[in-house]
Design an enzyme around this catalytic site. Structure first.
Site, PDB file in Angstrom:
ATOM      1  N   THR A 139       0.823  -1.210   0.000  1.00 22.52           N
ATOM      2  CA  THR A 139       0.000   0.000   0.000  1.00 22.52           C
ATOM      3  C   THR A 139       0.863   1.268   0.000  1.00 22.52           C
ATOM      4  O   THR A 139       1.981   1.258   0.525  1.00 22.52           O
ATOM      5  CB  THR A 139      -0.909  -0.010   1.259  1.00 22.52           C
ATOM      6  OG1 THR A 139      -1.427   1.295   1.476  1.00 22.52           O
ATOM      7  CG2 THR A 139      -0.153  -0.415   2.516  1.00 22.52           C
ATOM      8  N   TYR A 163      -1.428  -0.327  11.249  1.00 27.73           N
ATOM      9  CA  TYR A 163      -1.675  -1.029   9.975  1.00 27.73           C
ATOM     10  C   TYR A 163      -0.528  -0.787   9.011  1.00 27.73           C
ATOM     11  O   TYR A 163       0.082  -1.742   8.493  1.00 27.73           O
ATOM     12  CB  TYR A 163      -2.998  -0.555   9.347  1.00 27.73           C
ATOM     13  CG  TYR A 163      -3.104  -0.872   7.862  1.00 27.73           C
ATOM     14  CD1 TYR A 163      -3.194  -2.186   7.421  1.00 27.73           C
ATOM     15  CD2 TYR A 163      -3.095   0.153   6.901  1.00 27.73           C
ATOM     16  CE1 TYR A 163      -3.267  -2.488   6.058  1.00 27.73           C
ATOM     17  CE2 TYR A 163      -3.170  -0.143   5.547  1.00 27.73           C
ATOM     18  CZ  TYR A 163      -3.253  -1.458   5.124  1.00 27.73           C
ATOM     19  OH  TYR A 163      -3.313  -1.752   3.779  1.00 27.73           O
ATOM     20  N   LYS A 167       2.399  -3.329   7.361  1.00 24.94           N
ATOM     21  CA  LYS A 167       2.595  -3.546   5.920  1.00 24.94           C
ATOM     22  C   LYS A 167       4.049  -3.201   5.534  1.00 24.94           C
ATOM     23  O   LYS A 167       4.647  -3.874   4.704  1.00 24.94           O
ATOM     24  CB  LYS A 167       1.619  -2.693   5.104  1.00 24.94           C
ATOM     25  CG  LYS A 167       0.158  -3.097   5.221  1.00 24.94           C
ATOM     26  CD  LYS A 167      -0.164  -4.463   4.647  1.00 24.94           C
ATOM     27  CE  LYS A 167      -0.108  -4.522   3.139  1.00 24.94           C
ATOM     28  NZ  LYS A 167      -0.581  -5.843   2.609  1.00 24.94           N
TER      29      LYS A 167
HETATM   30  N1  LIG Z   1      -8.297  -1.500  -0.023  1.00 23.30           N
HETATM   31  C1  LIG Z   1      -7.357  -0.677  -0.471  1.00 23.30           C
HETATM   32  O1  LIG Z   1      -7.656   0.473  -0.842  1.00 23.30           O
HETATM   33  C2  LIG Z   1      -5.915  -1.130  -0.562  1.00 23.30           C
HETATM   34  C3  LIG Z   1      -4.977  -0.274  -1.161  1.00 23.30           C
HETATM   35  C4  LIG Z   1      -3.665  -0.722  -1.285  1.00 23.30           C
HETATM   36  C5  LIG Z   1      -3.299  -1.972  -0.820  1.00 23.30           C
HETATM   37  N2  LIG Z   1      -4.224  -2.779  -0.213  1.00 23.30           N
HETATM   38  C6  LIG Z   1      -3.784  -4.105   0.240  1.00 23.30           C
HETATM   39  O2  LIG Z   1      -4.480  -5.061  -0.552  1.00 23.30           O
HETATM   40  C7  LIG Z   1      -4.732  -6.243   0.208  1.00 23.30           C
HETATM   41  C8  LIG Z   1      -6.217  -6.568   0.155  1.00 23.30           C
HETATM   42  O3  LIG Z   1      -6.948  -5.467   0.690  1.00 23.30           O
HETATM   43  P1  LIG Z   1      -8.531  -5.512   0.792  1.00 23.30           P
HETATM   44  O4  LIG Z   1      -9.007  -4.124   0.858  1.00 23.30           O
HETATM   45  O5  LIG Z   1      -9.070  -6.448  -0.210  1.00 23.30           O
HETATM   46  O6  LIG Z   1      -8.684  -6.177   2.248  1.00 23.30           O
HETATM   47  P2  LIG Z   1      -9.947  -6.887   2.906  1.00 23.30           P
HETATM   48  O7  LIG Z   1      -9.865  -6.569   4.351  1.00 23.30           O
HETATM   49  O8  LIG Z   1     -11.188  -6.564   2.155  1.00 23.30           O
HETATM   50  O9  LIG Z   1      -9.666  -8.445   2.686  1.00 23.30           O
HETATM   51  C9  LIG Z   1      -8.662  -9.143   3.370  1.00 23.30           C
HETATM   52  C10 LIG Z   1      -8.878 -10.628   3.139  1.00 23.30           C
HETATM   53  O10 LIG Z   1      -7.811 -11.345   3.801  1.00 23.30           O
HETATM   54  C11 LIG Z   1      -8.367 -12.405   4.565  1.00 23.30           C
HETATM   55  N3  LIG Z   1      -7.456 -12.669   5.690  1.00 23.30           N
HETATM   56  C12 LIG Z   1      -7.215 -11.874   6.761  1.00 23.30           C
HETATM   57  N4  LIG Z   1      -6.333 -12.457   7.577  1.00 23.30           N
HETATM   58  C13 LIG Z   1      -5.983 -13.641   6.990  1.00 23.30           C
HETATM   59  C14 LIG Z   1      -5.083 -14.684   7.334  1.00 23.30           C
HETATM   60  N5  LIG Z   1      -4.367 -14.641   8.459  1.00 23.30           N
HETATM   61  N6  LIG Z   1      -4.963 -15.741   6.503  1.00 23.30           N
HETATM   62  C15 LIG Z   1      -5.695 -15.815   5.356  1.00 23.30           C
HETATM   63  N7  LIG Z   1      -6.567 -14.865   4.989  1.00 23.30           N
HETATM   64  C16 LIG Z   1      -6.708 -13.781   5.784  1.00 23.30           C
HETATM   65  C17 LIG Z   1      -9.734 -11.903   5.000  1.00 23.30           C
HETATM   66  O11 LIG Z   1     -10.595 -12.979   5.351  1.00 23.30           O
HETATM   67  C18 LIG Z   1     -10.185 -11.158   3.744  1.00 23.30           C
HETATM   68  O12 LIG Z   1     -10.811 -12.041   2.835  1.00 23.30           O
HETATM   69  C19 LIG Z   1      -4.221  -5.955   1.627  1.00 23.30           C
HETATM   70  O13 LIG Z   1      -2.968  -6.562   1.757  1.00 23.30           O
HETATM   71  C20 LIG Z   1      -4.112  -4.429   1.681  1.00 23.30           C
HETATM   72  O14 LIG Z   1      -3.082  -4.046   2.543  1.00 23.30           O
HETATM   73  C21 LIG Z   1      -5.524  -2.385  -0.075  1.00 23.30           C
END
Ligand SMILES: NC(=O)c1ccc[n+]([C@@H]2O[C@H](COP(=O)([O-])OP(=O)(O)OC[C@H]3O[C@@H](n4cnc5c(N)ncnc54)[C@H](O)[C@@H]3O)[C@@H](O)[C@H]2O)c1
Length: 349
Positions: A139, A163, A167
């Site tokens: 991120t 958080y 990361k």
């Molecule tokens: N949402 C954003 O705007 C954004 C932007 C940049 C990067 N990211 C990164 O992208 C990735 C996905 O983000 P998102 O918004 O889809 O998150 P989210 O919270 O919607 O989904 C996270 C998923 O990971 C699963 N999970 C959590 N802990 C786990 C574990 N220990 N083992 C297996 N599965 C597990 C959850 O059940 C869920 O399905 C993350 O790594 C986040 O840091 C998100």
């Protein structure tokens, strides 16, 4: 291609799995997800029985399951195919994370467990079983806040929340596994995503669904914090390109080129939904709330030829349409455990 996708039942993982099914129907995918509050198998209902896709419930911090999946033994033990070694993943795409800043302020422990320890367990498994590419989905928040200019991939990491610190720790572990063990790791650092299937604790789906219910929309501080927004499809396309062409050991910034304040977004949403601006409710700011994020994305566009396709307006209206058409999806989430969390987070402030 044989992918192990982790966290595929969450927001971006769901969109990514759907994108890969559409663009590369011959790619094999195993989705390892712990199904925390943010994971929802409803998102993948149409895909769940398709050949070439399988779901495994499990934790990325669980060495046994990660080892079994990456060695191929999991598939043998569960008789998923007569010749099961051919399901051994050659590529890991790690989405699994605790992803909500506010929750990390309430309790950082699950963030360390999943985002740091879980990533290390995956890296170790990938090293042991000769994974050919490890994509770490990171991120822009790892860089911290910037008043003017943009962060490049060489900028110092200066995370502000538990958080983003977790990361950043995972990113550094990934780079260390590349340097020490030559594990072909590639990191992407993306800006804020919007689109279908986002859990309604995040700004845009929270605002859309509260507005549809004529409930106040909480806005932190003065609402002038700036984020760069990208449509989730564009992020998925960037990851697709990085899987195929990304250079091992490299970091790629991924952004939508759409800087907006939170206030701009909520005003626009209320207009689109034909709801009164008076639904906006200012609440006490989040501690250490980063003022502005902005990325320089020249590397991914010049080296890999990726560019976002969606303007902010197009992305926002596609997102609003999706929430309008999928009311049962978000209504079932906005009850029970989530309702208690929401009250704690916003209504008692
Ligand atoms: N949402 C954003 O705007 C954004 C932007 C940049 C990067 N990211 C990164 O992208 C990735 C996905 O983000 P998102 O918004 O889809 O998150 P989210 O919270 O919607 O989904 C996270 C998923 O990971 C699963 N999970 C959590 N802990 C786990 C574990 N220990 N083992 C297996 N599965 C597990 C959850 O059940 C869920 O399905 C993350 O790594 C986040 O840091 C998100």
């Amino acid at each position: 291609m044989k992918l192990l996708v982790t966290g595929g039942a969450g927001f971006i993982g769901t969109n990514f799995i759907r994108h890969i099914r559409q663009e590369h129907p011959d790619w094999q995918m195993t989705n390892l997800d712990k199904l925390t509050y943010a994971g929802n198998l409803e998102n993948l209902k149409e895909i769940q029985d398709q050949p070439g896709y399988r779901f495994v419930k499990g934790d990325i911090a669980d060495r046994k399951i990660v080892d079994a999946l990456l060695s191929g033994e999991y598939f043998a033990a569960n008789s998923l195919r007569p010749n099961t070694r051919d399901l051994r993943p050659s590529i890991v795409v790690n989405f699994a994370a605790e992803s909500h800043v506010d929750r990390s302020i309430l309790d950082a422990s699950p963030f360390i467990e999943t985002n740091v320890k879980g990533t290390q367990v995956l890296l170790e498994g990938a090293k042991k079983h000769g994974v050919q590419r490890f994509i770490q989905v990171s991120t822009d928040e790892v860089y911290g806040s910037i008043d003017r200019g943009r962060f490049t991939e060489e900028s110092t990491l200066s995370p502000s929340s538990p958080y983003s610190a977790s990361k950043a720790a995972a990113d550094l572990l990934c780079l260390a596994y590349f340097k020490t063990h030559h594990l072909p790791v590639v990191i992407t650092r993306c800006t804020n995503n919007l689109g279908p299937y986002q859990f309604p604790e995040k700004l845009i789906p929270l605002a859309i669904t509260n507005a549809l219910e004529d409930k106040p929309i909480p806005i932190y501080g003065d609402g002038l914090n700036v984020r760069d927004w990208i449509f989730v499809d564009d992020h998925c396309k960037a990851l697709d390109v990085v899987i195929q062409k990304g250079k091992p050991g490299e970091v790629y910034n991924v952004g939508g080129g759409n800087e907006k304040t939170n206030l701009d977004i909520i005003r626009k949403l209320l207009e689109l939904l034909n709801k009164p601006q008076s639904l906006m409710q200012f609440v006490t700011d989040r501690p250490a709330h980063d003022r502005r994020y902005a990325l320089d994305c020249a590397r991914i566009s010049t080296e890999l030829g990726w560019k976002p396709a969606y303007s902010f307006e197009k992305a926002l209206s596609a997102t609003v349409d999706w929430y309008l058409k999928n009311e049962p999806w978000w209504r079932s989430i906005k009850s029970g455990e989530y309702a208690r969390y929401y009250e704690e987070m916003y209504l008692k402030r």
